[in-house]
Design a protein around this motif. Structure first.
Motif, PDB file in Angstrom:
ATOM      1  N   TRP A  20      61.857-118.905 -89.764  1.00 17.13           N
ATOM      2  CA  TRP A  20      60.542-118.792 -89.136  1.00 17.13           C
ATOM      3  C   TRP A  20      60.567-117.674 -88.098  1.00 17.13           C
ATOM      4  O   TRP A  20      61.637-117.321 -87.584  1.00 17.13           O
ATOM      5  CB  TRP A  20      60.151-120.113 -88.471  1.00 17.13           C
ATOM      6  CG  TRP A  20      59.969-121.231 -89.444  1.00 17.13           C
ATOM      7  CD1 TRP A  20      60.733-122.344 -89.586  1.00 17.13           C
ATOM      8  CD2 TRP A  20      58.941-121.335 -90.437  1.00 17.13           C
ATOM      9  NE1 TRP A  20      60.260-123.146 -90.596  1.00 17.13           N
ATOM     10  CE2 TRP A  20      59.147-122.547 -91.136  1.00 17.13           C
ATOM     11  CE3 TRP A  20      57.861-120.537 -90.813  1.00 17.13           C
ATOM     12  CZ2 TRP A  20      58.336-122.961 -92.188  1.00 17.13           C
ATOM     13  CZ3 TRP A  20      57.043-120.955 -91.852  1.00 17.13           C
ATOM     14  CH2 TRP A  20      57.280-122.153 -92.517  1.00 17.13           C
ATOM     15  N   GLU A  22      60.252-115.542 -84.573  1.00 21.54           N
ATOM     16  CA  GLU A  22      60.564-115.771 -83.164  1.00 21.54           C
ATOM     17  C   GLU A  22      61.678-116.805 -82.973  1.00 21.54           C
ATOM     18  O   GLU A  22      61.724-117.506 -81.958  1.00 21.54           O
ATOM     19  CB  GLU A  22      59.299-116.208 -82.409  1.00 21.54           C
ATOM     20  CG  GLU A  22      58.147-115.215 -82.505  1.00 21.54           C
ATOM     21  CD  GLU A  22      56.834-115.777 -81.996  1.00 21.54           C
ATOM     22  OE1 GLU A  22      56.867-116.827 -81.325  1.00 21.54           O
ATOM     23  OE2 GLU A  22      55.787-115.169 -82.273  1.00 21.54           O
ATOM     24  N   LYS A  24      62.021-119.612 -84.235  1.00 21.09           N
ATOM     25  CA  LYS A  24      61.550-121.000 -84.236  1.00 21.09           C
ATOM     26  C   LYS A  24      62.178-121.748 -85.413  1.00 21.09           C
ATOM     27  O   LYS A  24      62.637-121.138 -86.387  1.00 21.09           O
ATOM     28  CB  LYS A  24      60.031-121.052 -84.331  1.00 21.09           C
ATOM     29  CG  LYS A  24      59.292-120.274 -83.235  1.00 21.09           C
ATOM     30  CD  LYS A  24      59.570-120.816 -81.851  1.00 21.09           C
ATOM     31  CE  LYS A  24      58.703-120.098 -80.802  1.00 21.09           C
ATOM     32  NZ  LYS A  24      58.982-120.582 -79.428  1.00 21.09           N
ATOM     33  N   THR A  25      62.188-123.072 -85.338  1.00 19.24           N
ATOM     34  CA  THR A  25      62.852-123.872 -86.375  1.00 19.24           C
ATOM     35  C   THR A  25      61.872-124.590 -87.298  1.00 19.24           C
ATOM     36  O   THR A  25      62.292-125.195 -88.293  1.00 19.24           O
ATOM     37  CB  THR A  25      63.778-124.915 -85.735  1.00 19.24           C
ATOM     38  OG1 THR A  25      62.996-125.832 -84.954  1.00 19.24           O
ATOM     39  CG2 THR A  25      64.810-124.246 -84.842  1.00 19.24           C
ATOM     40  N   ARG A 231      59.203-131.395 -88.669  1.00 18.35           N
ATOM     41  CA  ARG A 231      59.924-130.516 -87.728  1.00 18.35           C
ATOM     42  C   ARG A 231      61.428-130.657 -87.917  1.00 18.35           C
ATOM     43  O   ARG A 231      62.152-129.653 -87.943  1.00 18.35           O
ATOM     44  CB  ARG A 231      59.526-130.869 -86.297  1.00 18.35           C
ATOM     45  CG  ARG A 231      60.329-130.156 -85.222  1.00 18.35           C
ATOM     46  CD  ARG A 231      59.838-130.511 -83.823  1.00 18.35           C
ATOM     47  NE  ARG A 231      60.762-130.021 -82.808  1.00 18.35           N
ATOM     48  CZ  ARG A 231      61.769-130.739 -82.306  1.00 18.35           C
ATOM     49  NH1 ARG A 231      61.960-131.994 -82.715  1.00 18.35           N
ATOM     50  NH2 ARG A 231      62.572-130.214 -81.409  1.00 18.35           N
ATOM     51  N   ASP A 266      59.439-126.498 -77.940  1.00 16.81           N
ATOM     52  CA  ASP A 266      59.475-125.038 -77.781  1.00 16.81           C
ATOM     53  C   ASP A 266      59.980-124.326 -79.024  1.00 16.81           C
ATOM     54  O   ASP A 266      60.252-123.124 -78.994  1.00 16.81           O
ATOM     55  CB  ASP A 266      60.332-124.642 -76.572  1.00 16.81           C
ATOM     56  CG  ASP A 266      61.784-125.091 -76.690  1.00 16.81           C
ATOM     57  OD1 ASP A 266      62.166-125.632 -77.758  1.00 16.81           O
ATOM     58  OD2 ASP A 266      62.539-124.913 -75.720  1.00 16.81           O
ATOM     59  N   ASP A 267      60.120-125.085 -80.135  1.00 19.04           N
ATOM     60  CA  ASP A 267      60.676-124.486 -81.353  1.00 19.04           C
ATOM     61  C   ASP A 267      59.672-124.440 -82.499  1.00 19.04           C
ATOM     62  O   ASP A 267      60.052-124.315 -83.663  1.00 19.04           O
ATOM     63  CB  ASP A 267      61.930-125.255 -81.791  1.00 19.04           C
ATOM     64  CG  ASP A 267      61.643-126.716 -82.115  1.00 19.04           C
ATOM     65  OD1 ASP A 267      60.528-127.193 -81.801  1.00 19.04           O
ATOM     66  OD2 ASP A 267      62.536-127.391 -82.666  1.00 19.04           O
ATOM     67  N   VAL A 268      58.371-124.534 -82.181  1.00 14.09           N
ATOM     68  CA  VAL A 268      57.333-124.594 -83.211  1.00 14.09           C
ATOM     69  C   VAL A 268      56.578-123.268 -83.259  1.00 14.09           C
ATOM     70  O   VAL A 268      56.008-122.834 -82.239  1.00 14.09           O
ATOM     71  CB  VAL A 268      56.336-125.737 -82.940  1.00 14.09           C
ATOM     72  CG1 VAL A 268      55.338-125.858 -84.098  1.00 14.09           C
ATOM     73  CG2 VAL A 268      57.065-127.055 -82.710  1.00 14.09           C
ATOM     74  N   TRP A 269      56.569-122.629 -84.418  1.00 14.21           N
ATOM     75  CA  TRP A 269      55.764-121.418 -84.606  1.00 14.21           C
ATOM     76  C   TRP A 269      54.398-121.825 -85.136  1.00 14.21           C
ATOM     77  O   TRP A 269      54.296-122.553 -86.132  1.00 14.21           O
ATOM     78  CB  TRP A 269      56.448-120.468 -85.583  1.00 14.21           C
ATOM     79  CG  TRP A 269      55.724-119.156 -85.734  1.00 14.21           C
ATOM     80  CD1 TRP A 269      55.559-118.212 -84.779  1.00 14.21           C
ATOM     81  CD2 TRP A 269      55.068-118.669 -86.905  1.00 14.21           C
ATOM     82  NE1 TRP A 269      54.843-117.149 -85.278  1.00 14.21           N
ATOM     83  CE2 TRP A 269      54.527-117.403 -86.574  1.00 14.21           C
ATOM     84  CE3 TRP A 269      54.893-119.177 -88.197  1.00 14.21           C
ATOM     85  CZ2 TRP A 269      53.816-116.645 -87.500  1.00 14.21           C
ATOM     86  CZ3 TRP A 269      54.180-118.417 -89.116  1.00 14.21           C
ATOM     87  CH2 TRP A 269      53.647-117.166 -88.778  1.00 14.21           C
TER      88      TRP A 269
END
Length: 288
Positions: A20, A22, A24-25, A231, A266-269
């Protein structure tokens, strides 16, 4: 004669494990189906005489979409609105407000007719008439498509490809984007849908199709649990919200509180459909 032979409905290979953006996971795709009155007219032309039935859809432009835009601004979220051509013709200022806020408007048919039951002429008319409306009224050419009534056909998928539609967000068979394989070769990118996020199933009832309505606690719990597990799996949570449902006073709180929940990580695009497609195509090109 229908082909009932034992073969997968979708011949695309497994979804690639592209990273993903940036670092992100996982990802969230906030998306709205703007049917307005067309969903009622497409379901039954006799509804043209039923003003109260059509008023369900009219709520979108009058109240639902403006309130949803407020929530998205507060959370600094950009979304995709899959809008019927009929809704653009009927409510151009509402659609202009969507674009002004930086959201994407994508294709959702013209009169919200089911692609799997339409003949070839109707399929082409629904596709081309909506594209013409978007270009004429809003000055845009759609990159994406979502199937009205959540259904499509081989003919419709080929039509998307022939009209330059880059992505679809309709299928329910994965948690990561992939590219369709059609009889003619490579097809659009698919950003698959999580049906648990279709608010119509929880929050709209009508005299001709009565159903139980679900409260905030039940819906929010489902949305949180589905998102949290997706997630953990590193997938995309794709939403199917309707402003004539989620734009209602109590139900907009569900969206607001769900976005609060997502923003707690803080790991969500979070992106629009065209952003997902740009990223997928860039990763695809880099891998080739």
């Amino acid at each position: 004669m229908r082909d009932l032979s034992p073969k997968p409905a979708n011949t695309a290979g497994p979804a690639p494990e592209f990273p993903w953006p940036e670092a992100k996971t996982c990802a969230l795709f906030p998306a709205f189906d703007v049917d307005a009155e067309s969903v009622w007219l497409g379901a039954d032309p006799q509804n043209a005489r039923r003003l109260i039935t059509r008023s369900y859809g009219g709520y979108e432009a009058r109240v639902g979409i403006p309130k949803i835009l407020e929530v998205l601004r507060r959370h600094e979220v950009k979304a995709t609105f899959f809008v019927t051509g009929w809704a653009i013709d009927a409510h151009p200022r509402t659609c202009e407000a969507i674009l002004k806020d930086g959201h994407e408007i994508a294709h959702h048919g013209y009169l919200h007719l089911r692609p799997d039951t339409a003949d070839e002429a109707t399929l082409v008319d629904e596709m081309d008439r909506a594209i013409e409306t978007m270009q004429r009224v809003l000055g845009i050419t759609p990159a994406g498509y979502r199937a009205p009534w959540g259904e499509t056909s081989d003919e419709q998928m080929e039509l998307l490809k022939s009209r330059g539609i880059r992505y679809s967000s309709s299928f329910r068979d994965d948690i990561r984007p992939y590219r369709h394989e059609l009889a003619s070769g490579k097809g659009p990118v698919e950003i698959p849908v999580n049906y648990s996020f279709d608010d119509w199933s929880y929050g709209l009832t009508h005299r001709t199709s009565p159903r139980a309505m679900f409260g905030r606690e039940e819906v929010l719990a489902i949305w949180k649990d589905e998102f949290d597990q997706t997630r953990e799996w590193g997938g995309v949570t794709t939403m199917v919200m309707h402003p004539q449902v989620t734009g209602r006073p109590m139900r907009i709180r569900i969206l607001d509180q769900f976005l609060d929940h997502v923003r707690g990580y803080d790991d969500v695009w979070i992106g629009r459909g065209v952003d997902f497609t740009d990223h997928f195509e860039a990763c695809e090109a880099a891998a080739s």
